[in-house]
Design a protein around this motif. Structure first.
Motif, PDB file in Angstrom:
ATOM      1  N   TYR A 113       0.830  -1.203   0.000  1.00 13.16           N
ATOM      2  CA  TYR A 113       0.000   0.000   0.000  1.00 13.16           C
ATOM      3  C   TYR A 113       0.871   1.261   0.000  1.00 13.16           C
ATOM      4  N   VAL A 114       1.918   1.273   0.809  1.00 17.39           N
ATOM      5  CA  VAL A 114       2.776   2.459   0.896  1.00 17.39           C
ATOM      6  C   VAL A 114       3.541   2.671  -0.407  1.00 17.39           C
ATOM      7  N   VAL A 115       4.066   1.579  -0.986  1.00 19.65           N
ATOM      8  CA  VAL A 115       4.783   1.688  -2.259  1.00 19.65           C
ATOM      9  C   VAL A 115       3.852   2.211  -3.350  1.00 19.65           C
ATOM     10  N   LEU A 116       2.612   1.717  -3.368  1.00 22.65           N
ATOM     11  CA  LEU A 116       1.644   2.202  -4.361  1.00 22.65           C
ATOM     12  C   LEU A 116       1.371   3.693  -4.152  1.00 22.65           C
ATOM     13  N   PHE A 117       1.256   4.115  -2.902  1.00 23.45           N
ATOM     14  CA  PHE A 117       1.038   5.527  -2.601  1.00 23.45           C
ATOM     15  C   PHE A 117       2.191   6.384  -3.129  1.00 23.45           C
ATOM     16  N   PHE A 118       3.428   5.945  -2.853  1.00 20.52           N
ATOM     17  CA  PHE A 118       4.593   6.680  -3.335  1.00 20.52           C
ATOM     18  C   PHE A 118       4.657   6.684  -4.860  1.00 20.52           C
ATOM     19  N   TRP A 119       4.298   5.556  -5.477  1.00 16.53           N
ATOM     20  CA  TRP A 119       4.368   5.494  -6.931  1.00 16.53           C
ATOM     21  C   TRP A 119       3.353   6.444  -7.578  1.00 16.53           C
ATOM     22  N   ILE A 120       2.150   6.533  -7.019  1.00 19.96           N
ATOM     23  CA  ILE A 120       1.144   7.444  -7.577  1.00 19.96           C
ATOM     24  C   ILE A 120       1.652   8.885  -7.545  1.00 19.96           C
ATOM     25  N   ILE A 121       2.255   9.277  -6.431  1.00 21.79           N
ATOM     26  CA  ILE A 121       2.794  10.634  -6.322  1.00 21.79           C
ATOM     27  C   ILE A 121       3.975  10.828  -7.276  1.00 21.79           C
ATOM     28  N   THR A 122       4.883   9.853  -7.305  1.00 25.51           N
ATOM     29  CA  THR A 122       6.053   9.952  -8.185  1.00 25.51           C
ATOM     30  C   THR A 122       5.640   9.994  -9.650  1.00 25.51           C
ATOM     31  N   HIS A 123       4.656   9.179 -10.010  1.00 24.87           N
ATOM     32  CA  HIS A 123       4.178   9.153 -11.396  1.00 24.87           C
ATOM     33  C   HIS A 123       3.638  10.505 -11.815  1.00 24.87           C
ATOM     34  N   HIS A 124       2.841  11.119 -10.941  1.00 24.13           N
ATOM     35  CA  HIS A 124       2.278  12.432 -11.272  1.00 24.13           C
ATOM     36  C   HIS A 124       3.389  13.473 -11.432  1.00 24.13           C
ATOM     37  N   ALA A 125       4.401  13.393 -10.567  1.00 29.97           N
ATOM     38  CA  ALA A 125       5.524  14.328 -10.676  1.00 29.97           C
ATOM     39  C   ALA A 125       6.298  14.102 -11.973  1.00 29.97           C
ATOM     40  N   CYS A 126       6.449  12.842 -12.363  1.00 29.38           N
ATOM     41  CA  CYS A 126       7.135  12.536 -13.630  1.00 29.38           C
ATOM     42  C   CYS A 126       6.366  13.114 -14.815  1.00 29.38           C
ATOM     43  N   ARG A 127       5.045  12.971 -14.794  1.00 27.73           N
ATOM     44  CA  ARG A 127       4.226  13.502 -15.889  1.00 27.73           C
ATOM     45  C   ARG A 127       4.316  15.028 -15.950  1.00 27.73           C
ATOM     46  N   ARG A 128       4.456  15.680 -14.808  1.00 26.45           N
ATOM     47  CA  ARG A 128       4.604  17.136 -14.796  1.00 26.45           C
ATOM     48  C   ARG A 128       5.937  17.550 -15.404  1.00 26.45           C
ATOM     49  N   ALA A 129       6.975  16.744 -15.184  1.00 25.20           N
ATOM     50  CA  ALA A 129       8.297  17.083 -15.713  1.00 25.20           C
ATOM     51  C   ALA A 129       8.362  16.860 -17.215  1.00 25.20           C
ATOM     52  N   THR A 130       7.986  15.669 -17.666  1.00 26.54           N
ATOM     53  CA  THR A 130       7.974  15.346 -19.092  1.00 26.54           C
ATOM     54  C   THR A 130       7.186  14.071 -19.309  1.00 26.54           C
ATOM     55  N   ALA A 131       6.596  13.944 -20.469  1.00 29.47           N
ATOM     56  CA  ALA A 131       5.834  12.741 -20.821  1.00 29.47           C
ATOM     57  C   ALA A 131       6.135  12.412 -22.279  1.00 29.47           C
ATOM     58  N   TRP A 132       6.796  11.282 -22.487  1.00 30.74           N
ATOM     59  CA  TRP A 132       7.197  10.891 -23.838  1.00 30.74           C
ATOM     60  C   TRP A 132       6.211   9.927 -24.479  1.00 30.74           C
ATOM     61  N   THR A 133       5.289   9.422 -23.720  1.00 27.10           N
ATOM     62  CA  THR A 133       4.339   8.449 -24.240  1.00 27.10           C
ATOM     63  C   THR A 133       2.919   8.914 -23.962  1.00 27.10           C
ATOM     64  N   SER A 134       1.967   8.127 -24.406  1.00 26.23           N
ATOM     65  CA  SER A 134       0.572   8.540 -24.351  1.00 26.23           C
ATOM     66  C   SER A 134      -0.060   8.197 -23.018  1.00 26.23           C
ATOM     67  N   GLY A 135      -1.261   8.746 -22.806  1.00 25.32           N
ATOM     68  CA  GLY A 135      -2.156   8.329 -21.751  1.00 25.32           C
ATOM     69  C   GLY A 135      -1.634   8.365 -20.330  1.00 25.32           C
ATOM     70  N   TYR A 136      -2.312   9.075 -19.461  1.00 28.51           N
ATOM     71  CA  TYR A 136      -1.931   9.151 -18.050  1.00 28.51           C
ATOM     72  C   TYR A 136      -1.995   7.777 -17.390  1.00 28.51           C
ATOM     73  N   PHE A 137      -3.074   7.046 -17.631  1.00 30.95           N
ATOM     74  CA  PHE A 137      -3.255   5.757 -16.978  1.00 30.95           C
ATOM     75  C   PHE A 137      -2.368   4.673 -17.604  1.00 30.95           C
ATOM     76  N   VAL A 138      -1.949   4.871 -18.848  1.00 32.38           N
ATOM     77  CA  VAL A 138      -1.012   3.924 -19.467  1.00 32.38           C
ATOM     78  C   VAL A 138       0.318   3.973 -18.736  1.00 32.38           C
ATOM     79  N   THR A 139       0.839   5.186 -18.519  1.00 34.70           N
ATOM     80  CA  THR A 139       2.109   5.318 -17.808  1.00 34.70           C
ATOM     81  C   THR A 139       1.963   4.986 -16.326  1.00 34.70           C
ATOM     82  N   LEU A 140       0.754   5.130 -15.781  1.00 38.03           N
ATOM     83  CA  LEU A 140       0.534   4.770 -14.378  1.00 38.03           C
ATOM     84  C   LEU A 140       0.656   3.268 -14.170  1.00 38.03           C
ATOM     85  N   LEU A 141       0.147   2.475 -15.095  1.00 33.26           N
ATOM     86  CA  LEU A 141       0.187   1.021 -14.977  1.00 33.26           C
ATOM     87  C   LEU A 141       1.491   0.423 -15.480  1.00 33.26           C
TER      88      LEU A 141
END
Length: 284
Positions: free
Chosen positions: A209-237
């Protein structure tokens, strides 16, 4: 033996006795463990199928991609918090396995899997934020390759891979790497197993649960920095599609050791285009 004994005694009819025995079997821990294992396998298979079906969607490296340097700095700081938690969490399964109390059976297996999962995440995060391999390629393939080609006899001991072959291999990683994505899939499968009847409880998968929580936050921060591929939920999974491009962006943030002048930035940007197909638009 018990079922036939009850049938011979005639205390209950056959249908009632069979139903009672089925209920007892369904309540056995080993079968409930099988339910959780089957649920995890189905979940893994579903994500792997989605990964194959979405392959054409995430192969979108070509073209312009905005890189925000300030947001990249936020991701780098957040990574330190994520790794600090993983480095602390790795002690728990080690102490549980080698502690004073004897651990066996399901509990031992869960601790071993937890240890492997945490190590996998440490490797994934470290690999994504370690850009030494990228700067190494830039140094050898851009700056040194030209000198070697001018005097190949003198530098006959220096050999390079074909640029097209090397770039193709790198792009396969950037559009998705199953061995990296499975780190998140395992975490999600553990959480799913805890919601199914069986020996695995929510307390057992607290780290998931904690790792998933950290990953959700990290993923959103990564998308804010740059996104080279499509879809928010694609990169989330599929974590590799969100974090692996960062190793090509981080050298541009290292102004102390890497970035020398505007000419370097231009040459490095051309290197990224040639190797990945991504045209960085830098916002500072």
């Amino acid at each position: 033996m018990g079922l036939f004994e009850r049938f011979r005694n005639g205390d209950e009819n056959l249908e009632t006795m069979v139903q009672d025995e089925i209920n007892i079997i369904l309540e056995e821990p080993d079968l409930r463990t099988g339910k959780q294992l089957m649920g995890a396998i189905i979940f893994f298979s579903t994500l792997f199928t989605l990964r194959l079906l979405s392959n054409s969607r995430i192969q979108a490296l070509q073209g312009e991609h905005v890189l925000k340097i300030s947001a990249l700095n936020d991701v780098s700081l957040l990574k330190e918090v994520f790794l600090a938690y993983l480095n602390a969490a790795i002690l728990e399964p080690i102490l549980a396995i080698g502690g004073m109390e004897e651990v066996a059976g399901t509990e031992l297996m869960m601790n071993i899997l937890m240890l492997g999962s945490i190590c996998w995440w440490i490797w994934l995060i470290t690999d994504a934020f370690d850009f030494e391999d990228v700067t190494q390629h830039f140094k050898y393939y851009v700056e040194l390759r030209g000198e070697v080609e001018k005097d190949s006899k003198r530098y006959h001991w220096m050999r390079f891979k074909e640029k097209d072959e090397d770039a193709a291999l790198e792009r396969q990683v950037l559009v998705g790497s199953v061995r990296r994505d499975v780190a998140l899939w395992f975490v999600l499968a553990c959480i799913l197993a805890a919601w199914l009847p069986g020996p695995v409880t929510h307390r057992d998968v607290m780290h998931a649960y904690v790792v998933l929580f950290f990953w959700i936050i990290t993923h959103h921060a990564c998308r804010r920095a740059t996104a080279w591929t499509s879809g928010y939920f694609v990169t989330l999974l599929f974590p590799s599609t969100a974090i692996m491009p960062l190793e090509y962006c981080l050298p541009l943030m290292d102004v102390a050791d890497t970035v020398e002048d505007l000419d370097f930035v231009e040459r490095y940007r051309e290197f990224v285009i040639e190797r990945t197909g991504a045209e960085l638009i830098i916002e500072s």
